[in-house]
Structures are given as structure tokens and as C-alpha cells.
Design a protein around this motif. Sequence first.
Motif, mmCIF file in Angstrom:
data_model
loop_
_atom_site.group_PDB
_atom_site.id
_atom_site.type_symbol
_atom_site.label_atom_id
_atom_site.label_comp_id
_atom_site.label_asym_id
_atom_site.label_seq_id
_atom_site.Cartn_x
_atom_site.Cartn_y
_atom_site.Cartn_z
ATOM 1 N N ALA A 50 1.983 2.839 -3.500
ATOM 2 C CA ALA A 50 2.775 1.704 -3.015
ATOM 3 C C ALA A 50 4.272 1.932 -3.143
ATOM 4 O O ALA A 50 5.066 1.111 -2.672
ATOM 5 C CB ALA A 50 2.388 0.432 -3.760
ATOM 6 N N ARG A 58 -1.837 3.626 0.304
ATOM 7 C CA ARG A 58 -1.784 2.256 -0.203
ATOM 8 C C ARG A 58 -2.365 2.152 -1.600
ATOM 9 O O ARG A 58 -3.179 2.976 -2.012
ATOM 10 C CB ARG A 58 -2.549 1.307 0.721
ATOM 11 C CG ARG A 58 -4.053 1.612 0.808
ATOM 12 C CD ARG A 58 -4.747 0.790 1.884
ATOM 13 N NE ARG A 58 -6.162 1.145 2.004
ATOM 14 C CZ ARG A 58 -7.160 0.507 1.392
ATOM 15 N NH1 ARG A 58 -6.898 -0.532 0.598
ATOM 16 N NH2 ARG A 58 -8.412 0.887 1.548
ATOM 17 N N GLU A 87 -1.702 -4.399 3.595
ATOM 18 C CA GLU A 87 -2.845 -3.963 4.380
ATOM 19 C C GLU A 87 -3.629 -5.227 4.753
ATOM 20 O O GLU A 87 -3.215 -6.340 4.422
ATOM 21 C CB GLU A 87 -3.677 -2.988 3.517
ATOM 22 C CG GLU A 87 -4.704 -2.182 4.303
ATOM 23 C CD GLU A 87 -6.112 -2.600 3.960
ATOM 24 O OE1 GLU A 87 -7.034 -2.078 4.597
ATOM 25 O OE2 GLU A 87 -6.297 -3.444 3.079
ATOM 26 N N TRP A 146 0.558 -1.394 1.359
ATOM 27 C CA TRP A 146 1.054 -0.106 1.811
ATOM 28 C C TRP A 146 2.331 0.250 1.054
ATOM 29 O O TRP A 146 2.520 1.380 0.641
ATOM 30 C CB TRP A 146 1.351 -0.137 3.310
ATOM 31 C CG TRP A 146 0.178 -0.382 4.205
ATOM 32 C CD1 TRP A 146 -0.065 -1.499 4.961
ATOM 33 C CD2 TRP A 146 -0.931 0.508 4.459
ATOM 34 N NE1 TRP A 146 -1.241 -1.352 5.662
ATOM 35 C CE2 TRP A 146 -1.794 -0.135 5.391
ATOM 36 C CE3 TRP A 146 -1.262 1.782 4.000
ATOM 37 C CZ2 TRP A 146 -2.960 0.458 5.859
ATOM 38 C CZ3 TRP A 146 -2.430 2.376 4.474
ATOM 39 C CH2 TRP A 146 -3.266 1.721 5.374
#
Length: 409
Positions: A50, A58, A87, A146
Motif C-alpha cells: 500500500a 495492494r 480496491e 491499492w
Amino acid sequence: MKRALLTVLAVLGAFLVASGNAQAAETLLSQGRPALASSTENAGTPAAAAVDGNNGTRWASSFTDNQWLRIDLGSTQSFNRVLLRWEAAYARGFQIQTSSTGNEWTTVQTTTNGTGGEQNLTVNGSGRYVRILITERATQYGASLWEFQVYGGTGGPIVRVAEFLADCAYTHRLPDDPIVFPNMPGASHMHSFFGATVTNANTTVDDLANSPTSCNPSIDRSSYWVPTFYSNNQPVEPTGTTFYYLGEGVRDDVIARTQPLPYGLRIVAGNAKATGPNDNTISRWSCLHAGDAGSGHDFITCPAGSMLESYLDFPQCWNGRDLDSPDHKSHMAYPVNGDCPATHPVPVPKLRQVLRYPVSGSTAGFRLASGGGFTMHGDFFNAWPVDEMARRVNDCIRPIIKCGADGHP
């Protein structure tokens, strides 16, 4: 002459107006910084994903509420904007929190009706640590980001610490060790591997150089491995895996002549054959955010909500000649009285391995594949590109500057 003077005054006036309205450049504070999560969905969704600047990777939590993702900014920073790029599994309710210690948290922003996608949040916070606490998931799955980006007006002062780092998530387990038992598959106790994904008993430095990697930055193709941790005979892999490269434990003039770790260098640190906590072991255990629990060479009991941490420092003085030695240790040495000994005169960055295991409570069921907690050891096979390692030593270690995973302050 008059027209020329007017032109100069007009240009000067425009410059002054522009200068008067100039704002401090916004700085992305979080990218490449160490990240830690309360949980991950699997090994392919680590906390570090992240903050890697890659919209194709992610972090994803376990399928419950009250999960969190924390970023260590390295020093106290003021920040004014947070960007969340979700996401499909987003959070409807969450809080942005900050802390100076990583223990007590102050909420600086609360969302109760999040809609996912990309969220730009104006906040007013200050602290070394910033985290997002998921209070309500919007789907049956966990929360998945993400990117979690934290921005500040100036980024704060450069911190005088000689450091760069790599976050390298767990990749696989094998009873192999290409340093101690090269070309002997299955000859070792079980190891957990981080970084290069191809590592096995037959691995060479060329294999590593061409391997995919779990590291942030992805240019680090090195391989790191440790004895697998077990709780009640079930393997448990760390969810926080940071490898720090440091200039510390020696005088500043020694730091100033630090050399890059040579390509292909192999090092083993710790004592896999230790018979007790005081048997020539340098590894130590502690509890995340629970300093009052103490630390020691063997497993310690961590309170609920904490994690068991393992710290291991590798030697930082090289003999200047050998990439390995028969015992995989003798070509390296630890400093003495702030300097490298005459037998090992070349200072190199100290590798510090920090692993955080999602376990707490009684240690009765804990063990390593090599034995008790005091047998914790680490293997390092260096495959950093030569120019990138050299740049980080020159830009971060020698001038004593704290750099992130990208090798910049």
C-alpha cells in the motif's frame, strides 16, 4: 531607456507577485516507508504493497472489522492530506489516526459513509505514525487498498540517521539453505524466505539477479531467510518484514568511509546451534507497542493486541576479500570500540532484520525450526544491483541521512 526600465520593473513585479503567492511544495511522506498491518489476507497482499507507489499491488486485511494499516514516517511529521485508493473491497467506515509513539492514537479524521474508489481527505495531523483503522467493511471481504498516501506541506527536516531499507514480504518455505547446504535440497531445517522468489538449495547470485521479488524496492533482488516459526506446530509467517541498512555502532568518521556491500556477499548471523539464551546468541525478542513487556534472547510473553518481534543485527565489518567463508561468518566481524578491527577493516552497512509475528500470549507452544527462540538466525545473500547499492551508501549512509525504500530522504 525608460521603456527598458518599465520592462524590468514589470518583470520584477510579476516575480514578486508570484513569489508572494508561492506555496510550499506538497511532499509525499509515506511512499517506501515501513508499513505494518494487523492482518493480511495472504502473503500476496502485504502491508508494504500500500506504500510502494504501484497501483497493481495492494494490501488486504482479514475478513473482519477493526483491522488497521500503519505507516512509520520515520520522524514526527505534519501532514495535511491523505489519499486512499481502494480496491473493490473498500471500507464504509474508517478513521485516520496519528501517534508519536505507535501506542496511543489520536483520531484526526472519521468517515462513516465511504464509497470506495479514490478518496482525497483533507486532514490536520502530526506524528511519526499514521494509520487507518477500519471500523466497518462495505463488503463481506476484508479492506483492500491499492495505495495509502500521506502528504505534508514540506516533509519536515532531514533526519540525521544513516539508513535505507527494504520491505520484503514472505514468499515461500523450503528445507533448503543455499549458503550452508548449497546444492543439497532438503538438507536443512525448514526456512521461511523473503525477497527473491526463486531461492532454493541450488540458487546462485545470477539466479537472484533475474528473479521476481517481494521487496519494496523491487530493485532489491537479494534473498533473506530465517528458521520457520511455529505455534502449536503450525507455521506462522511474519506480517511485518523490514530489512534496515544502517550506519550505526561505529564512529562518524567510520560511517563516512562505509563501502557498499559487495555483490554476491553471503552472511549468516545468529547462532542456530545455541543451547540456551546465553549461548553466544545476538538475536532478541520483544513485543510491538508493549515495551514494558521487556525483551530477551528467548520468546517473551506479549499482551493481547501486540505482536512478537524478532530483531537481529548482522556484522558490518568485512575482510575486504571473501564473499563467503567455511563457517559463513569468519569473513565478517562486529565492530570493536566504534571501529572495524584490523582483521576486517572495511565498514559496510549493518543489516538489521526486523520481523513481526502475529502471535501473543503464552509462549508454551512456540518454537523455531532450529529450536528455541534463542536459536533465531538469519541468512543474507546480496543481489542488490551494484550501482543502486553504491548510490544508497553514498546518499544515505556516508552523509548520515535517513532514506526510505526508494533510497531518498
